[in-house]
Design a protein around this motif. Structure first.
Motif, PDB file in Angstrom:
ATOM      1  N   VAL A 141      45.234  40.318  39.888  1.00 18.88           N
ATOM      2  CA  VAL A 141      44.463  39.102  39.630  1.00 18.88           C
ATOM      3  C   VAL A 141      44.403  38.250  40.902  1.00 18.88           C
ATOM      4  O   VAL A 141      43.347  37.717  41.254  1.00 18.88           O
ATOM      5  CB  VAL A 141      45.068  38.307  38.447  1.00 18.88           C
ATOM      6  CG1 VAL A 141      44.488  36.907  38.365  1.00 18.88           C
ATOM      7  CG2 VAL A 141      44.813  39.042  37.138  1.00 18.88           C
ATOM      8  N   SER A 142      45.521  38.136  41.596  1.00 19.25           N
ATOM      9  CA  SER A 142      45.558  37.377  42.841  1.00 19.25           C
ATOM     10  C   SER A 142      44.600  37.969  43.873  1.00 19.25           C
ATOM     11  O   SER A 142      43.858  37.244  44.537  1.00 19.25           O
ATOM     12  CB  SER A 142      46.986  37.365  43.389  1.00 19.25           C
ATOM     13  OG  SER A 142      47.030  36.761  44.649  1.00 19.25           O
ATOM     14  N   ARG A 143      44.598  39.294  44.012  1.00 16.62           N
ATOM     15  CA  ARG A 143      43.684  39.951  44.955  1.00 16.62           C
ATOM     16  C   ARG A 143      42.228  39.720  44.561  1.00 16.62           C
ATOM     17  O   ARG A 143      41.378  39.502  45.426  1.00 16.62           O
ATOM     18  CB  ARG A 143      43.973  41.449  45.011  1.00 16.62           C
ATOM     19  CG  ARG A 143      45.233  41.791  45.743  1.00 16.62           C
ATOM     20  CD  ARG A 143      45.463  43.284  45.735  1.00 16.62           C
ATOM     21  NE  ARG A 143      46.730  43.627  46.338  1.00 16.62           N
ATOM     22  CZ  ARG A 143      47.270  44.831  46.282  1.00 16.62           C
ATOM     23  NH1 ARG A 143      46.635  45.809  45.656  1.00 16.62           N
ATOM     24  NH2 ARG A 143      48.432  45.064  46.850  1.00 16.62           N
ATOM     25  N   ALA A 144      41.937  39.791  43.279  1.00 17.25           N
ATOM     26  CA  ALA A 144      40.561  39.577  42.819  1.00 17.25           C
ATOM     27  C   ALA A 144      40.107  38.152  43.122  1.00 17.25           C
ATOM     28  O   ALA A 144      38.982  37.926  43.570  1.00 17.25           O
ATOM     29  CB  ALA A 144      40.452  39.869  41.325  1.00 17.25           C
ATOM     30  N   LEU A 145      40.985  37.166  42.907  1.00 23.18           N
ATOM     31  CA  LEU A 145      40.639  35.777  43.202  1.00 23.18           C
ATOM     32  C   LEU A 145      40.428  35.569  44.701  1.00 23.18           C
ATOM     33  O   LEU A 145      39.504  34.864  45.118  1.00 23.18           O
ATOM     34  CB  LEU A 145      41.721  34.832  42.675  1.00 23.18           C
ATOM     35  CG  LEU A 145      41.818  34.731  41.157  1.00 23.18           C
ATOM     36  CD1 LEU A 145      43.030  33.892  40.767  1.00 23.18           C
ATOM     37  CD2 LEU A 145      40.555  34.135  40.578  1.00 23.18           C
ATOM     38  N   GLU A 146      41.287  36.179  45.534  1.00 27.91           N
ATOM     39  CA  GLU A 146      41.147  36.076  46.990  1.00 27.91           C
ATOM     40  C   GLU A 146      39.830  36.708  47.442  1.00 27.91           C
ATOM     41  O   GLU A 146      39.126  36.165  48.293  1.00 27.91           O
ATOM     42  CB  GLU A 146      42.340  36.750  47.679  1.00 27.91           C
ATOM     43  CG  GLU A 146      42.341  36.603  49.177  1.00 27.91           C
ATOM     44  CD  GLU A 146      42.466  35.159  49.624  1.00 27.91           C
ATOM     45  OE1 GLU A 146      41.894  34.827  50.674  1.00 27.91           O
ATOM     46  OE2 GLU A 146      43.122  34.364  48.933  1.00 27.91           O
ATOM     47  N   GLU A 150      37.110  36.996  45.701  1.00 36.23           N
ATOM     48  CA  GLU A 150      36.030  36.109  45.254  1.00 36.23           C
ATOM     49  C   GLU A 150      35.907  34.908  46.188  1.00 36.23           C
ATOM     50  O   GLU A 150      34.803  34.503  46.549  1.00 36.23           O
ATOM     51  CB  GLU A 150      36.273  35.649  43.815  1.00 36.23           C
ATOM     52  CG  GLU A 150      35.214  34.734  43.265  1.00 36.23           C
ATOM     53  CD  GLU A 150      33.841  35.368  43.113  1.00 36.23           C
ATOM     54  OE1 GLU A 150      32.874  34.618  42.910  1.00 36.23           O
ATOM     55  OE2 GLU A 150      33.717  36.599  43.214  1.00 36.23           O
ATOM     56  N   ARG A 151      37.045  34.336  46.604  1.00 36.76           N
ATOM     57  CA  ARG A 151      36.985  33.219  47.554  1.00 36.76           C
ATOM     58  C   ARG A 151      36.363  33.668  48.876  1.00 36.76           C
ATOM     59  O   ARG A 151      35.552  32.957  49.473  1.00 36.76           O
ATOM     60  CB  ARG A 151      38.391  32.659  47.796  1.00 36.76           C
ATOM     61  CG  ARG A 151      38.854  31.734  46.702  1.00 36.76           C
ATOM     62  CD  ARG A 151      40.116  30.979  47.118  1.00 36.76           C
ATOM     63  NE  ARG A 151      41.267  31.853  47.294  1.00 36.76           N
ATOM     64  CZ  ARG A 151      42.137  32.153  46.332  1.00 36.76           C
ATOM     65  NH1 ARG A 151      42.007  31.637  45.142  1.00 36.76           N
ATOM     66  NH2 ARG A 151      43.149  32.956  46.584  1.00 36.76           N
TER      67      ARG A 151
END
Length: 187
Positions: free
Chosen positions: A122-127, A129-130
């Motif tokens: 989830v952290s990688r996906a959010l990064e 996306e940013r």
């Protein structure tokens, strides 16, 4: 009506008094429920309030809930259900025994690792996306600063700028010219 264990599909023989000696259904509703209860307890397999009502050929609403019409019979039926359940041996487990503390702790550790992996993903996906949004904003600013300077920087999804074509920002042919290369007026 065929008995649940009967696979022949033949109708069940007329009700007879079971081992407890209680008469078959047909008269008093309380007596019918008691007869059905005795029959099901004699059978020894688990049963429910609904099944007692079905065997008694009566509505289960007479015994099916707190505050029903026959609370004494309901208590007897619930006691009968509990007595059959108490006599019934515990189901054997597939792995052969009760779960051990070690097995439980192993499963808890696996769950924690899976949760940790999910958090990383989830952290990688959010990064990502940013990063995508940052790149999109940079591209938009670049397009705004260089609008019309190069056709390669313009958004292909937007219509061409007014008066300019996509071949380098030159205006379209304005029309006929006179012999001296100046725009002339017709007429």
């Amino acid at each position: 009506m065929a008995d649940e264990g009967d696979v022949t599909g033949q109708p069940e023989s007329p009700p007879v008094a079971c081992q407890s000696g209680i008469a078959p259904p047909g008269g008093d509703p309380a007596g019918d429920f008691r007869w059905a209860l005795a029959r099901l307890v004699d059978r020894g397999t688990p049963f429910s309030l609904s099944e007692v009502a079905r065997v008694a050929r009566r509505s289960r609403t007479l015994i099916g809930y707190d505050g029903c019409d026959l609370p004494d019979v309901r208590r007897e039926v619930l006691d009968g259900i509990a007595s059959v359940d108490a006599r019934r041996p515990a189901r054997p487990r597939r792995d052969g025994g009760a779960p051990t503390v070690g097995r439980i702790s192993d499963l808890e550790a696996r769950l924690r690792r899976a949760d940790s992996r999910n958090a990383v993903l989830v952290s990688r996906a959010l990064e990502a996306e940013r990063g995508r949004l940052t790149a999109e904003r940079r591209l938009q600013r670049l397009r705004e600063r260089t609008r019309g300077a190069s056709p390669f920087l313009e958004d292909p999804c937007e219509p061409a700028s007014s008066g300019k074509d996509r071949s380098g920002g030159f205006e379209a042919d304005p029309g006929p010219r006179d012999d001296h290369g100046e725009e002339g007026s017709e007429g």
